[in-house]
Motif scaffolding. Structure first.
Motif, PDB file in Angstrom:
ATOM      1  N   UNK A  90      15.813   5.331   4.937  1.00 55.01           N
ATOM      2  CA  UNK A  90      14.653   6.226   5.035  1.00 55.01           C
ATOM      3  C   UNK A  90      14.365   6.911   3.706  1.00 55.01           C
ATOM      4  N   UNK A  91      15.415   7.312   3.007  1.00 57.11           N
ATOM      5  CA  UNK A  91      15.226   7.936   1.698  1.00 57.11           C
ATOM      6  C   UNK A  91      14.577   6.937   0.740  1.00 57.11           C
ATOM      7  N   UNK A  92      15.015   5.685   0.796  1.00 56.78           N
ATOM      8  CA  UNK A  92      14.413   4.642  -0.031  1.00 56.78           C
ATOM      9  C   UNK A  92      12.961   4.398   0.335  1.00 56.78           C
ATOM     10  N   UNK A  93      12.696   4.409   1.642  1.00 56.21           N
ATOM     11  CA  UNK A  93      11.331   4.212   2.111  1.00 56.21           C
ATOM     12  C   UNK A  93      10.433   5.355   1.626  1.00 56.21           C
ATOM     13  N   UNK A  94      10.917   6.566   1.750  1.00 57.57           N
ATOM     14  CA  UNK A  94      10.144   7.737   1.314  1.00 57.57           C
ATOM     15  C   UNK A  94       9.891   7.703  -0.189  1.00 57.57           C
ATOM     16  N   UNK A  95      10.933   7.342  -0.925  1.00 58.85           N
ATOM     17  CA  UNK A  95      10.791   7.266  -2.377  1.00 58.85           C
ATOM     18  C   UNK A  95       9.768   6.203  -2.770  1.00 58.85           C
ATOM     19  N   UNK A  96       9.868   5.063  -2.099  1.00 59.49           N
ATOM     20  CA  UNK A  96       8.921   3.972  -2.372  1.00 59.49           C
ATOM     21  C   UNK A  96       7.499   4.397  -2.029  1.00 59.49           C
ATOM     22  N   UNK A  97       7.366   5.047  -0.896  1.00 62.59           N
ATOM     23  CA  UNK A  97       6.048   5.479  -0.434  1.00 62.59           C
ATOM     24  C   UNK A  97       5.439   6.474  -1.417  1.00 62.59           C
ATOM     25  N   UNK A 116      -5.161  -5.991 -10.958  1.00 68.67           N
ATOM     26  CA  UNK A 116      -5.532  -5.898  -9.529  1.00 68.67           C
ATOM     27  C   UNK A 116      -4.530  -6.577  -8.588  1.00 68.67           C
ATOM     28  N   UNK A 117      -3.890  -7.647  -9.053  1.00 68.52           N
ATOM     29  CA  UNK A 117      -2.901  -8.334  -8.210  1.00 68.52           C
ATOM     30  C   UNK A 117      -1.684  -7.452  -7.937  1.00 68.52           C
ATOM     31  N   UNK A 118      -1.303  -6.662  -8.946  1.00 61.47           N
ATOM     32  CA  UNK A 118      -0.165  -5.749  -8.782  1.00 61.47           C
ATOM     33  C   UNK A 118      -0.521  -4.656  -7.780  1.00 61.47           C
ATOM     34  N   UNK A 119      -1.735  -4.166  -7.875  1.00 60.92           N
ATOM     35  CA  UNK A 119      -2.189  -3.126  -6.949  1.00 60.92           C
ATOM     36  C   UNK A 119      -2.191  -3.662  -5.519  1.00 60.92           C
ATOM     37  N   UNK A 120      -2.663  -4.889  -5.351  1.00 55.00           N
ATOM     38  CA  UNK A 120      -2.735  -5.493  -4.024  1.00 55.00           C
ATOM     39  C   UNK A 120      -1.334  -5.678  -3.440  1.00 55.00           C
ATOM     40  N   UNK A 121      -0.393  -6.109  -4.281  1.00 51.80           N
ATOM     41  CA  UNK A 121       0.980  -6.296  -3.824  1.00 51.80           C
ATOM     42  C   UNK A 121       1.607  -4.971  -3.409  1.00 51.80           C
ATOM     43  N   UNK A 122       1.328  -3.929  -4.174  1.00 53.27           N
ATOM     44  CA  UNK A 122       1.852  -2.598  -3.858  1.00 53.27           C
ATOM     45  C   UNK A 122       1.307  -2.112  -2.517  1.00 53.27           C
ATOM     46  N   UNK A 123       0.063  -2.383  -2.268  1.00 49.47           N
ATOM     47  CA  UNK A 123      -0.529  -1.975  -0.994  1.00 49.47           C
ATOM     48  C   UNK A 123       0.122  -2.722   0.174  1.00 49.47           C
ATOM     49  N   UNK A 124       0.403  -3.992  -0.042  1.00 47.86           N
ATOM     50  CA  UNK A 124       1.049  -4.785   1.007  1.00 47.86           C
ATOM     51  C   UNK A 124       2.473  -4.290   1.282  1.00 47.86           C
ATOM     52  N   UNK A 125       3.181  -3.909   0.231  1.00 46.06           N
ATOM     53  CA  UNK A 125       4.562  -3.446   0.391  1.00 46.06           C
ATOM     54  C   UNK A 125       4.651  -2.189   1.246  1.00 46.06           C
ATOM     55  N   UNK A 126       3.683  -1.311   1.090  1.00 50.31           N
ATOM     56  CA  UNK A 126       3.746  -0.018   1.762  1.00 50.31           C
ATOM     57  C   UNK A 126       2.895   0.023   3.036  1.00 50.31           C
ATOM     58  N   UNK A 127       2.246  -1.073   3.361  1.00 48.69           N
ATOM     59  CA  UNK A 127       1.410  -1.114   4.558  1.00 48.69           C
ATOM     60  C   UNK A 127       2.264  -0.810   5.789  1.00 48.69           C
ATOM     61  N   UNK A 128       1.817   0.143   6.606  1.00 49.03           N
ATOM     62  CA  UNK A 128       2.613   0.589   7.754  1.00 49.03           C
ATOM     63  C   UNK A 128       2.838  -0.504   8.787  1.00 49.03           C
ATOM     64  N   UNK A 129       1.915  -1.414   8.915  1.00 47.06           N
ATOM     65  CA  UNK A 129       2.019  -2.425   9.955  1.00 47.06           C
ATOM     66  C   UNK A 129       2.787  -3.665   9.500  1.00 47.06           C
ATOM     67  N   UNK A 130       2.478  -4.150   8.317  1.00 49.26           N
ATOM     68  CA  UNK A 130       3.038  -5.424   7.890  1.00 49.26           C
ATOM     69  C   UNK A 130       3.827  -5.369   6.589  1.00 49.26           C
ATOM     70  N   UNK A 131       3.827  -4.247   5.899  1.00 50.03           N
ATOM     71  CA  UNK A 131       4.479  -4.152   4.601  1.00 50.03           C
ATOM     72  C   UNK A 131       6.004  -4.224   4.673  1.00 50.03           C
ATOM     73  N   UNK A 132       6.619  -4.617   3.556  1.00 54.41           N
ATOM     74  CA  UNK A 132       8.070  -4.709   3.493  1.00 54.41           C
ATOM     75  C   UNK A 132       8.736  -3.366   3.749  1.00 54.41           C
ATOM     76  N   UNK A 133       8.074  -2.294   3.354  1.00 51.00           N
ATOM     77  CA  UNK A 133       8.586  -0.954   3.580  1.00 51.00           C
ATOM     78  C   UNK A 133       7.813  -0.234   4.691  1.00 51.00           C
ATOM     79  N   UNK A 134       7.050  -1.011   5.446  1.00 53.08           N
ATOM     80  CA  UNK A 134       6.268  -0.438   6.537  1.00 53.08           C
ATOM     81  C   UNK A 134       7.101  -0.148   7.771  1.00 53.08           C
ATOM     82  N   UNK A 135       6.460   0.367   8.809  1.00 53.17           N
ATOM     83  CA  UNK A 135       7.141   0.795  10.032  1.00 53.17           C
ATOM     84  C   UNK A 135       7.831  -0.372  10.742  1.00 53.17           C
TER      85      UNK A 135
END
Length: 211
Positions: A90-97, A116-135
């Motif tokens: 959770x601490x890692x998730x919060x830090x990433x977020x 723009x590709x880096x920005x898009x990847x960052x959005x995917x990583x933190x996406x709550x539904x499907x991101x690697x660090x999402x819910x």
């Protein structure tokens, strides 16, 4: 026949008769003694031990306190590990977020320019539904950790749930304040998945509310 020969013969016969009478008396005396005492059966030592051990084992009370204590210690270690894993994740998730949130703010404010590709990847990583660090994916990791630590024993689910809650409290303390909302959502989803596992039912994701 000479007188000497007759005398020797008489003496020999008398001595033999006397000897036989004495032998008979000895035998009769021994038989009488046995008869008077009676026959006493004394079982061997092995029989005694068998009877004694059988009786003892039948009525023995085994002390399982040491075994119970070991099991409790093992369970305590499992839940503590789960708590630490939740805290760390959770601490890692919060830090990433927060890092990505600041990152997006800097981009929006024109402070930095990024591919723009880096920005898009960052959005995917933190996406709550499907991101690697999402819910969903983070809660799946926590559930998998809980199941692994409990050895797949669903009766341990409540202990794992309690460990998840303690992990959230520890992460909040480590963070030094309220964690991002994505963390609390992750914990809520994790608990629901563990409850479904405990109850032997399939977890069903709730439909996202549309305002």
């Amino acid at each position: 026949m000479s007188i000497s020969a007759v005398t020797n013969a008489l003496n020999s016969g008398y001595m033999g008769k006397t000897s036989n009478q004495n032998s008979k008396k000895t035998t009769d005396s021994a038989n009488n003694e046995i008869s008077n005492q009676g026959v006493v059966y004394e079982p061997g030592s092995n029989s005694d031990e068998t009877v004694s051990n059988s009786s003892t084992n039948k009525n023995a009370t085994i002390d399982y306190s040491a075994v119970v204590q070991q099991l409790k210690s093992a369970q305590a270690a499992q839940t503590e590990r789960m708590q630490n894993l939740v805290n760390s994740l959770l601490t890692g998730q919060a830090d990433k977020y927060n890092t990505l949130s600041d990152f997006f703010n800097d981009i929006a404010n024109g402070k930095i320019k990024v591919d723009p590709q880096i920005v898009e990847q960052a959005k995917q990583d933190i996406d709550e539904e499907e991101g690697e660090w999402g819910v969903e994916k983070t809660s799946n990791r926590l559930v998998e950790m809980a199941q692994a630590l409990s050895g797949g024993d669903s009766t341990m689910a409540d202990k794992m749930i309690n460990a998840v809650k303690k992990g959230l409290s520890a992460a909040t303390k480590s963070w030094g304040g309220e964690l991002p909302s994505i963390c609390s959502k992750t914990v809520d989803t994790t608990i629901k998945k563990l409850e479904a596992w405990r109850d032997g039912i399939e977890y069903k994701k709730e439909d996202k509310k549309v305002d």
